[in-house]
Design an enzyme around this catalytic site. Structure first.
Site, mmCIF file in Angstrom:
data_model
loop_
_atom_site.group_PDB
_atom_site.id
_atom_site.type_symbol
_atom_site.label_atom_id
_atom_site.label_comp_id
_atom_site.label_asym_id
_atom_site.label_seq_id
_atom_site.Cartn_x
_atom_site.Cartn_y
_atom_site.Cartn_z
ATOM 1 N N TYR A 10 2.689 -1.746 4.878
ATOM 2 C CA TYR A 10 4.112 -2.107 4.746
ATOM 3 C C TYR A 10 5.015 -0.920 5.036
ATOM 4 C CZ TYR A 10 2.960 -6.667 3.140
ATOM 5 O OH TYR A 10 2.493 -7.951 3.107
ATOM 6 N N VAL A 11 4.723 0.181 4.369
ATOM 7 C CA VAL A 11 5.608 1.340 4.512
ATOM 8 C C VAL A 11 5.496 1.929 5.918
ATOM 9 C CG1 VAL A 11 6.014 3.694 3.687
ATOM 10 C CG2 VAL A 11 5.603 1.857 2.056
ATOM 11 N N ASP A 30 -4.026 4.237 12.354
ATOM 12 C CA ASP A 30 -4.671 3.480 11.277
ATOM 13 C C ASP A 30 -6.124 3.256 11.669
ATOM 14 O OD1 ASP A 30 -3.251 1.496 8.883
ATOM 15 O OD2 ASP A 30 -5.379 1.186 9.393
ATOM 16 N N LYS A 35 -5.021 -3.693 13.211
ATOM 17 C CA LYS A 35 -3.616 -3.278 13.084
ATOM 18 C C LYS A 35 -3.171 -2.523 14.342
ATOM 19 C CE LYS A 35 -3.186 -3.234 8.093
ATOM 20 N NZ LYS A 35 -2.626 -2.647 6.912
ATOM 21 N N THR A 86 -2.156 4.173 -2.055
ATOM 22 C CA THR A 86 -2.587 4.927 -3.244
ATOM 23 C C THR A 86 -2.805 3.898 -4.352
ATOM 24 O OG1 THR A 86 -0.238 5.321 -3.744
ATOM 25 C CG2 THR A 86 -1.458 7.134 -2.744
ATOM 26 N N THR A 124 3.244 6.967 -2.566
ATOM 27 C CA THR A 124 3.626 7.268 -3.951
ATOM 28 C C THR A 124 2.493 8.031 -4.632
ATOM 29 O OG1 THR A 124 4.964 5.271 -4.026
ATOM 30 C CG2 THR A 124 4.321 6.226 -6.141
ATOM 31 N N PHE A 262 17.756 14.101 -27.668
ATOM 32 C CA PHE A 262 17.149 13.765 -28.943
ATOM 33 C C PHE A 262 17.275 12.267 -29.212
ATOM 34 C CE2 PHE A 262 16.620 14.466 -33.678
ATOM 35 C CZ PHE A 262 15.260 14.630 -33.552
ATOM 36 N N CYS A 268 25.004 1.979 -35.718
ATOM 37 C CA CYS A 268 24.891 0.721 -34.972
ATOM 38 C C CYS A 268 23.538 0.488 -34.305
ATOM 39 C CB CYS A 268 25.980 0.639 -33.904
ATOM 40 S SG CYS A 268 27.611 0.578 -34.642
HETATM 41 N N1 LIG Z 1 4.772 -1.622 -0.241
HETATM 42 C C1 LIG Z 1 5.906 -1.146 -0.725
HETATM 43 O O1 LIG Z 1 6.905 -1.852 -0.852
HETATM 44 C C2 LIG Z 1 6.029 0.322 -1.066
HETATM 45 C C3 LIG Z 1 7.288 0.845 -1.353
HETATM 46 C C4 LIG Z 1 7.398 2.190 -1.651
HETATM 47 C C5 LIG Z 1 6.265 2.989 -1.696
HETATM 48 N N2 LIG Z 1 5.038 2.446 -1.437
HETATM 49 C C6 LIG Z 1 3.881 3.339 -1.447
HETATM 50 O O2 LIG Z 1 3.567 3.633 -0.092
HETATM 51 C C7 LIG Z 1 2.148 3.744 0.069
HETATM 52 C C8 LIG Z 1 1.664 2.751 1.099
HETATM 53 O O3 LIG Z 1 1.921 1.448 0.628
HETATM 54 P P1 LIG Z 1 1.684 0.186 1.549
HETATM 55 O O4 LIG Z 1 2.115 -1.013 0.738
HETATM 56 O O5 LIG Z 1 2.317 0.424 2.885
HETATM 57 O O6 LIG Z 1 0.079 0.225 1.674
HETATM 58 P P2 LIG Z 1 -0.895 -0.696 2.566
HETATM 59 O O7 LIG Z 1 -2.135 -0.872 1.797
HETATM 60 O O8 LIG Z 1 -0.144 -1.913 3.061
HETATM 61 O O9 LIG Z 1 -1.167 0.210 3.841
HETATM 62 C C9 LIG Z 1 -1.930 1.370 3.822
HETATM 63 C C10 LIG Z 1 -2.531 1.581 5.195
HETATM 64 O O10 LIG Z 1 -3.119 2.882 5.242
HETATM 65 C C11 LIG Z 1 -4.223 2.767 6.115
HETATM 66 N N3 LIG Z 1 -5.113 3.931 5.987
HETATM 67 C C12 LIG Z 1 -6.093 4.168 5.080
HETATM 68 N N4 LIG Z 1 -6.684 5.335 5.350
HETATM 69 C C13 LIG Z 1 -6.105 5.854 6.438
HETATM 70 C C14 LIG Z 1 -6.314 7.033 7.197
HETATM 71 N N5 LIG Z 1 -7.243 7.929 6.874
HETATM 72 N N6 LIG Z 1 -5.516 7.248 8.262
HETATM 73 C C15 LIG Z 1 -4.558 6.371 8.596
HETATM 74 N N7 LIG Z 1 -4.326 5.226 7.922
HETATM 75 C C16 LIG Z 1 -5.099 4.968 6.846
HETATM 76 C C17 LIG Z 1 -4.861 1.434 5.733
HETATM 77 O O11 LIG Z 1 -5.736 0.956 6.731
HETATM 78 C C18 LIG Z 1 -3.602 0.578 5.583
HETATM 79 O O12 LIG Z 1 -3.268 -0.050 6.789
HETATM 80 C C19 LIG Z 1 1.563 3.542 -1.330
HETATM 81 O O13 LIG Z 1 1.408 4.811 -1.935
HETATM 82 C C20 LIG Z 1 2.611 2.748 -2.038
HETATM 83 O O14 LIG Z 1 2.556 2.941 -3.444
HETATM 84 C C21 LIG Z 1 4.907 1.134 -1.105
#
Ligand SMILES: NC(=O)c1ccc[n+]([C@@H]2O[C@H](COP(=O)([O-])OP(=O)(O)OC[C@H]3O[C@@H](n4cnc5c(N)ncnc54)[C@H](O)[C@@H]3O)[C@@H](O)[C@H]2O)c1
Length: 437
Positions: A10-11, A30, A35, A86, A124, A262, A268
């Site tokens: 997603y990110v 990726d 993908k 993560t 994150t 603190f 209240c």
């Molecule tokens: N989804 C959200 O709305 C959102 C918002 C803010 C922060 N985050 C944080 O952003 C991070 C990613 O979230 P997400 O929802 O996009 O995760 P996701 O699981 O949708 O995507 C993670 C991607 O990383 C890839 N990946 C794994 N190992 C890899 C490597 N060695 N090299 C390259 N790619 C690799 C996976 O194949 C996967 O496509 C997390 O830490 C999440 O907490 C997510």
């Protein structure tokens, strides 16, 4: 700029699409071949409003491609954004295997490169992860030093799924924790077109902000829902109530009451929380968030007491003991509880509070001070100097302006316990300790 993005979830997919739209040349990485293929065919790997169109246009224009080879992506770009997952482990701890692996992979590619590279963690991660996991992995793989031979930033992502593209271009804020100014400048330039506060800060602060944000968002939802179920049981429309609640931008939706300090007290908040949770219980409703507010506050009072006693001194001076400056109201003042705890443990106290002193002479609270807390009243003195002369440990109990600069007035060997953030010094053992800073 030429940017590689590791992790096309997603990110990563949203960031890749939006940065390519902004005119950057983006290489997505990726290990998942589906993908990579989807993106190169101009399709989105995630279901998210507007991303499909942006990816199709970016691939068509040659601004975006995806590959599986991270080393090639680093070699071809100036900056890598790490957006890998993560996830939680079963015990709740953070699984950092993807972050670690990608840091090692990027590090090895940096070692083979002449130009300076910037590594930006958008995933994150808990505070300390950059210094304890990411930077050591990068330094081991590059053989270089973070902040010198290559740059490192933490740049938490605040997008919401469902409106992620909109949020990318209209973020609530941009936060950059940087290893060095050059790295921060480069990353900040990526966001120069955004109409949002840009905050550059220490790496650990940036890491922690993301957790403060998400904990707050979860707390808000739970709070709203608990108020909602009480309203429903009482036949009150919760939306009418919360519409009004949300109109108050002075005390409710505001920075007020959110700065660590603190415990709360006064006539209240404790009383009204008790009454509300009692009513919820009478209605057979479980409201764990509302019910735990007072116990959290109680723990904080104990924490204050332990912090003061932990300094190891018998003679203690208290500056300010009404529950906030500018009032003489001592009802449920948490400092009064701390004082009683200290007296009970045999400490010698002197107490100064301008407003309470006045009230002792004339005010409506005279009766309370003289008759209800005579054991405290008799320890009161008339000046800050008398407290300073007596105490080996000084405690600032409220933020009265009279106590500004008090840290500079300590003699050698005196220690200040700050419950009110009268100084923004960090902890100096034997000299200064803040209740939660
Ligand atoms: N989804 C959200 O709305 C959102 C918002 C803010 C922060 N985050 C944080 O952003 C991070 C990613 O979230 P997400 O929802 O996009 O995760 P996701 O699981 O949708 O995507 C993670 C991607 O990383 C890839 N990946 C794994 N190992 C890899 C490597 N060695 N090299 C390259 N790619 C690799 C996976 O194949 C996967 O496509 C997390 O830490 C999440 O907490 C997510």
């Amino acid at each position: 700029m030429r940017i590689s993005i590791f992790g096309l979830g997603y990110v990563g997919a949203v960031s890749a699409a939006c940065l390519a739209k902004n005119g950057h040349r983006v290489v997505g990485v990726d290990p998942n071949p589906t993908k990579v293929e989807l993106i190169n065919d101009g399709h989105t790997p995630v279901i998210e409003k507007d991303v499909g169109e942006l990816i199709a246009a970016a691939v068509r224009d040659g601004a975006l491609e995806a590959i599986g080879d991270g080393a090639k992506a680093v070699a071809e770009t100036e900056m890598s954004l790490v957006c890998v997952g993560t996830p939680s482990r079963p015990n709740g701890s953070l699984d950092l295997q993807y972050v670690e692996r990608v840091a090692t992979e990027i590090g090895a590619a940096i070692a083979a490169k002449d130009d300076r590279h910037l590594v930006v963690i958008r995933s994150t991660i808990l505070p300390g992860t950059m210094r304890e996991v990411v930077i050591p992995a990068l330094e081991a793989a590059t053989g270089g030093e973070a902040g010198v031979d290559f740059g490192v930033c933490n740049n938490p992502e605040f997008l919401r799924e469902g409106s992620a593209v909109y949020d990318f271009f209209n973020p609530p804020k941009t936060v950059i924790g940087e290893s060095d100014e050059t790295s921060g400048d480069l990353l900040a330039s990526l966001y120069s077109d955004l109409d949002a506060p840009l905050i550059r800060t220490a790496i650990e602060v940036a890491e922690m902000v993301k957790y403060a944000d998400n904990a707050w968002h979860g707390l808000k939802v739970g709070f709203g829902n608990e108020i909602g179920i009480i309203c429903k049981a009482l036949g009150i429309d919760s939306h009418r109530v919360m519409d009004i609640f949300c109109q108050d931008q002075k005390l409710n939706l505001s920075p007020y009451y959110l700065k660590p300090g603190f415990a709360f007290g006064g006539s209240c908040l404790p009383k009204d929380l008790r009454a509300l949770t009692y009513r919820a219980r009478a209605l057979d409703l479980e409201v764990p968030i509302l019910s735990s507010v007072l116990s959290s506050n109680r723990m904080h009072i104990e924490r204050g007491l332990n912090l003061i006693m932990g300094q190891g001194n018998t003679n203690i001076g208290i500056l300010g003991f009404s529950f906030k400056p500018g009032t003489d109201d001592l009802r449920e003042s948490p400092i009064v509880e701390v004082i009683e705890g200290l007296i009970g443990k045999g400490h010698e106290l002197r107490i100064y509070d301008r407003n309470v002193s006045l009230a002792r002479l004339t005010g409506a609270n005279r009766d309370y001070i003289v008759n209800r807390i005579p054991h405290i009243s008799r320890l009161m003195v008339d000046s800050i100097d008398e407290v300073l002369a007596h105490g080996d440990t000084l405690v600032v109990g409220n933020g009265d302006a009279e106590f500004d600069g008090i840290l500079d007035r300590l003699r050698d060997g005196q220690v200040l316990v700050d419950l009110a953030r009268v100084s923004d010094s960090t902890s100096i053992p034997g000299r200064y300790d803040g209740i939660c800073w």
